[in-house]
Design a protein around this motif. Structure first.
Motif, PDB file in Angstrom:
ATOM      1  N   PRO A 135       0.933  -1.303  -0.095  1.00  0.00           N
ATOM      2  CA  PRO A 135       0.008  -0.013   0.101  1.00  0.00           C
ATOM      3  C   PRO A 135       0.987   1.112  -0.106  1.00  0.00           C
ATOM      4  N   ARG A 136       2.070   1.276   0.783  1.00  0.00           N
ATOM      5  CA  ARG A 136       2.838   2.331   0.491  1.00  0.00           C
ATOM      6  C   ARG A 136       4.474   1.841   0.727  1.00  0.00           C
TER       7      ARG A 136
ATOM      8  N   PHE B 248       9.275  -0.947   2.653  1.00  0.00           N
ATOM      9  CA  PHE B 248       7.797  -0.762   3.046  1.00  0.00           C
ATOM     10  C   PHE B 248       7.601   0.512   3.889  1.00  0.00           C
ATOM     11  N   VAL B 249       6.490   1.057   3.777  1.00  0.00           N
ATOM     12  CA  VAL B 249       6.529   2.408   4.826  1.00  0.00           C
ATOM     13  C   VAL B 249       5.454   2.025   5.741  1.00  0.00           C
ATOM     14  N   VAL B 250       5.801   2.236   7.126  1.00  0.00           N
ATOM     15  CA  VAL B 250       4.790   2.201   8.127  1.00  0.00           C
ATOM     16  C   VAL B 250       4.995   3.450   9.031  1.00  0.00           C
ATOM     17  N   PRO B 251       3.789   3.420   9.833  1.00  0.00           N
ATOM     18  CA  PRO B 251       3.895   4.663  10.814  1.00  0.00           C
ATOM     19  C   PRO B 251       5.131   4.562  11.799  1.00  0.00           C
ATOM     20  N   LYS B 252       5.628   5.536  12.306  1.00  0.00           N
ATOM     21  CA  LYS B 252       6.812   5.748  13.007  1.00  0.00           C
ATOM     22  C   LYS B 252       6.771   4.626  14.248  1.00  0.00           C
ATOM     23  N   VAL B 253       7.578   4.111  14.509  1.00  0.00           N
ATOM     24  CA  VAL B 253       7.649   3.172  15.671  1.00  0.00           C
ATOM     25  C   VAL B 253       8.325   3.446  16.805  1.00  0.00           C
TER      26      VAL B 253
END
Lengths: 95, 493
Positions: A81-82, A88-93
Motif C-alpha cells: 500500500p505504501r 515498506f513504509v509504516v507509521p513511526k515505531v
C-alpha cells in the motif's frame, strides 16, 4: 469451557483485529456457541493416541541449500500500500 | 454438432485436435456465455483478452501439429490460485487489489498443457464457507432452481463460482480447492463432478493458504472422464511444496472404464444421520444397488469416530487459518486502513476492515485454541482425534476398496437460509470433512434429482493415492445414474 468478555478482548488483541466495545458481547456469544459445540470432543478417549503431525506418511525432502531467486525488490513491493525506494513504509515505531 | 459451450472437456479436446473447431471460436463462445451470465456472479475477474491471446497461441500450435494435452481448452480458475499479473482476491476485501507477481504451480501446469484461462471465479472469503455467501464480491447464484420456482439458491461453497461456471456452461471445466468439502459439496448441489485428490497430489504452492494440512486443489467438471483428464494435468510433485508427493501421476483416463466388477464397496454405518431427508438415504441405497448390479460387492463397515470429525475440523482449520492469515498486516500487500497513528493500530484496523465476519470469527477461534493454557485441551486433542479418524478409514479399507456415501445432507438451499447460524452452515460438510482430516481422495458425482428437481450427489472415497479406483467407481455411478438434467438458462433471458 467458555470465554468471557475479558478473554474475547484478549484474543482480539492477540489476533490484531480491532474489536469495538459494542461487538465484544455479541462476539462472545458467537464464540461460545461454537466452543460449546466443540466440547463434545472431551468425551473421546485419546489415551495413548499420537497426535497427527503429517497427513501423508513421507520423509521430508531436502533441497540443496543454494540461492535460486532474488533481486526482485520491485516485484516484492509492487503490491505494498505504501513503499519508498523499495522499502515498506509504516507509521513511526520509535519517537 | 452440439453447441460448443455444451461440450465436455473430452469432446472439446477431440474437436479442437481434429480441427473441427478452432480454440479461438470455442473461447469466444465461452466468453459470450460468461458475459451473458453476469446475473450468476460466478466470476470475480473476467480475462477475455488473455483468453483470446492464449487461444490464438493454441491455434498456432495446432496448425504446426504441436498440440499439448489440453491445447486450446477454456477453463475457469478459482480466485484462490495466484495468477501472474491477474488480480487474485481469495474472495476477500483485504486482497481486493492484489496482483500476484508469480503463478501457482497448479495453474502453471495447466497453461503448460495448453489450457486457456477465461477468468477467476468467485468464492467464499478465504474459502471459509459452504454457500459462497461470505464472499466480499457478493454471493454466487446457483444456475439450478427448484421446479416451478424462481427463488435464487446458493451454489454451495467455497468453490461456488467454479461450480456455477461449470454447471451453467460458462467454461469447459474449472479448478477448485477443498479444505472441508469445498469442491465436492458445491459440485453436488450444482449437478457437476468434483474431486478432491489425496493430500499431496497437487502442489499447494501459489494457492492462498487457508488450513495448510487440509487444503488440496482438484478438478470441477461435467463428467468423471473430464475430472480424470484435468486432474492428471493439475497434479505434480513440486520442489516449492515439500508436502507434494513424488509419485508418478497415472493416466487416469486410461483405466476409467474398467468397471467395478469384484470391487468391494464399503457402506459406513455412521453416515446414516438422524434428520437427513429420506431422499438422501434413498439415493444412497440406489447407488449401492447400481454398483452391485455391475458386479461389486457391498459391505457394511464402521467408521466409529465420524461424529467427531466436524468439531475436530473446527479446531484444526481455524487454528491453521489464524496462523496463515497473520500475514495480512496492511504493510506488504492488501488493504491498509487510513489515518492510523501507530503500527499496532495499523494492523488492528487494517485486519478489522479487511476481513469479513466469518473470517474474523474463525481467526479468533483459532487464536483462542492455540493460546497459552488451551493448546492441549483443544488443538492437541483435535490432532489426536484426527489420528483416530484416519485409523478408522485404514481399518475399513482392510475390508473394502472404496466407500460409498452421500455427498451432502441436502440439496441447494436459499440465500440467507443458513447464514445466521454458523453451526447449521458447518453441517453442510458433515459427509465431506472426514476425508480432509484423513488426507484421502474422494469424488462427488451427480446421481439424481430431488422431487422438486434439484441435483444431489453421491461420494466415493478411496485409499490414499488410489485416485484411479475412485474415478473408476465414480464412472460406474455416472453410467448407472445417467444424469443428463441441465439447469434452465433463466439468466440469459
Amino acid at each position: 469451557m467458555s470465554v468471557d468478555k475479558a478473554t474475547v478482548r484478549r484474543i482480539a488483541k492477540l489476533a490484531r483485529i480491532a474489536l469495538p466495545e459494542e461487538r465484544v458481547e455479541p462476539m462472545m456469544g458467537e464464540l461460545n456457541g461454537i466452543l460449546g459445540w466443540i466440547e463434545q470432543l472431551q468425551e473421546v478417549n485419546v489415551e495413548g493416541v499420537e497426535p497427527m503431525t503429517s497427513v501423508v506418511a513421507q520423509e521430508l525432502r531436502m533441497r540443496d541449500d543454494v540461492v535460486t531467486t532474488g533481486g526482485d525488490a520491485a516485484a516484492i513491493v509492487a503490491n505494498a500500500p505504501r513503499s519508498e525506494d523499495n522499502f515498506f513504509v509504516v507509521p513511526k515505531v520509535l519517537e | 454438432m452440439s453447441e460448443p459451450t455444451e461440450f465436455t472437456l473430452a469432446e472439446a479436446r477431440d474437436a479442437v485436435r481434429a480441427k473441427k473447431i478452432s480454440s479461438a471460436d470455442l473461447t469466444k463462445a465461452f466468453l459470450s456465455a460468461v458475459e451473458s451470465a453476469r446475473a450468476l456472479n460466478a466470476f470475480v475477474t473476467e480475462t477475455p483478452e488473455r483468453a483470446l491471446d492464449m487461444a490464438k497461441e493454441s491455434d498456432a500450435r495446432i496448425a504446426r501439429d504441436e498440440a499439448r494435452p489440453l491445447e486450446g481448452l477454456p477453463l475457469a480458475i478459482k480466485d484462490l490460485f495466484c495468477t501472474k499479473g491477474v488480480r487474485t482476491t481469495a474472495g476477500s476485501h483485504i486482497l481486493g487489489n492484489f496482483v500476484p507477481p508469480y503463478e501457482s504451480t497448479v495453474t502453471q501446469n495447466l497453461w503448460d498443457a495448453g489450457a486457456v484461462m477465461l477468468g477467476k471465479t468467485n468464492m467464499d472469503e478465504f474459502a471459509m464457507g459452504s454457500s459462497n455467501e461470505t464472499s466480499h464480491f457478493k454471493p454466487v447464484i446457483n444456475p439450478w432452481r427448484a421446479r416451478n420456482s424462481n427463488q435464487n439458491l446458493v451454489p454451495g461453497g467455497s468453490s461456488g463460482g467454479s461450480a456455477a461456471a461449470v454447471s451453467g456452461s460458462l467454461c469447459l471445466a474449472a479448478t477448485g480447492t477443498d479444505t472441508g468439502g469445498s469442491i465436492r459439496q458445491p459440485a453436488a448441489v450444482a449437478g457437476i463432478v468434483g474431486m478432491k485428490p489425496t493430500y499431496g497430489r497437487c502442489s499447494r504452492w501459489g494457492i492462498v493458504a487457508f488450513a495448510s494440512s487440509l487444503d488440496q486443489a482438484g478438478p470441477m467438471t461435467r463428467t468423471v472422464r473430464d475430472a480424470a483428464i484435468l486432474l492428471r494435468h493439475m497434479a505434480s510433485v513440486d520442489e516449492k511444496d515439500s508436502t507434494s508427493v513424488d509419485l508418478p501421476v497415472p493416466d487416469y483416463e486410461a483405466t476409467l472404464g474398467s468397471g467395478v466388477k469384484g470391487l468391494r464397496i464399503g457402506i459406513p454405518t455412521e453416515y446414516r444421520i438422524d434428520g437427513a431427508p429420506p431422499e438422501i438415504d434413498a439415493l444412497w441405497a440406489k447407488g449401492a444397488e447400481w454398483l452391485k448390479a455391475q458386479g461389486a460387492e457391498i459391505i457394511e463397515v464402521s467408521l466409529p469416530h465420524t461424529k467427531y470429525a466436524l468439531p475436530a475440523y473446527y479446531i484444526v482449520a481455524p487454528a491453521e487459518a489464524s496462523s496463515n492469515l497473520a500475514r495480512y498486516d496492511g504493510v506488504r500487500y492488501g488493504h491498509r486502513a487510513a489515518g492510523t497513528q501507530d503500527l499496532t493500530e495499523l494492523y488492528e484496523k487494517s485486519r478489522a476492515e479487511g476481513f469479513g465476519p466469518e473470517v474474523r470469527r474463525r481467526i479468533l477461534i483459532g487464536t483462542y485454541v492455540l493460546s497459552a493454557g488451551y493448546y492441549d485441551a483443544y488443538y492437541l486433542r483435535a490432532q489426536k482425534i484426527r489420528t483416530l479418524i484416519k485409523r478408522d478409514f485404514e481399518q475399513a479399507f482392510e475390508a473394502c476398496d472404496v466407500l460409498l456415501t452421500p455427498a451432502t445432507p441436502g440439496p441447494a438451499f436459499a440465500l440467507g437460509e443458513k447464514s445466521n447460524n454458523p453451526i447449521s452452515m458447518y453441517l453442510n460438510d458433515v459427509f465431506t470433512v472426514t476425508v480432509n482430516l484423513a488426507g484421502l481422495p474422494a469424488i462427488s458425482v451427480p446421481a439424481g434429482l430431488t422431487a422438486n428437481g434439484l441435483p444431489l450427489g453421491l461420494q466415493i472415497i478411496g485409499k490414499a493415492f488410489d485416485e484411479a479406483t475412485v474415478l473408476r467407481a465414480g464412472r460406474s455411478i455416472e453410467v448407472a445414474a445417467n444424469f443428463s438434467a441441465k439447469p434452465q438458462k433463466w439468466w440469459t433471458a
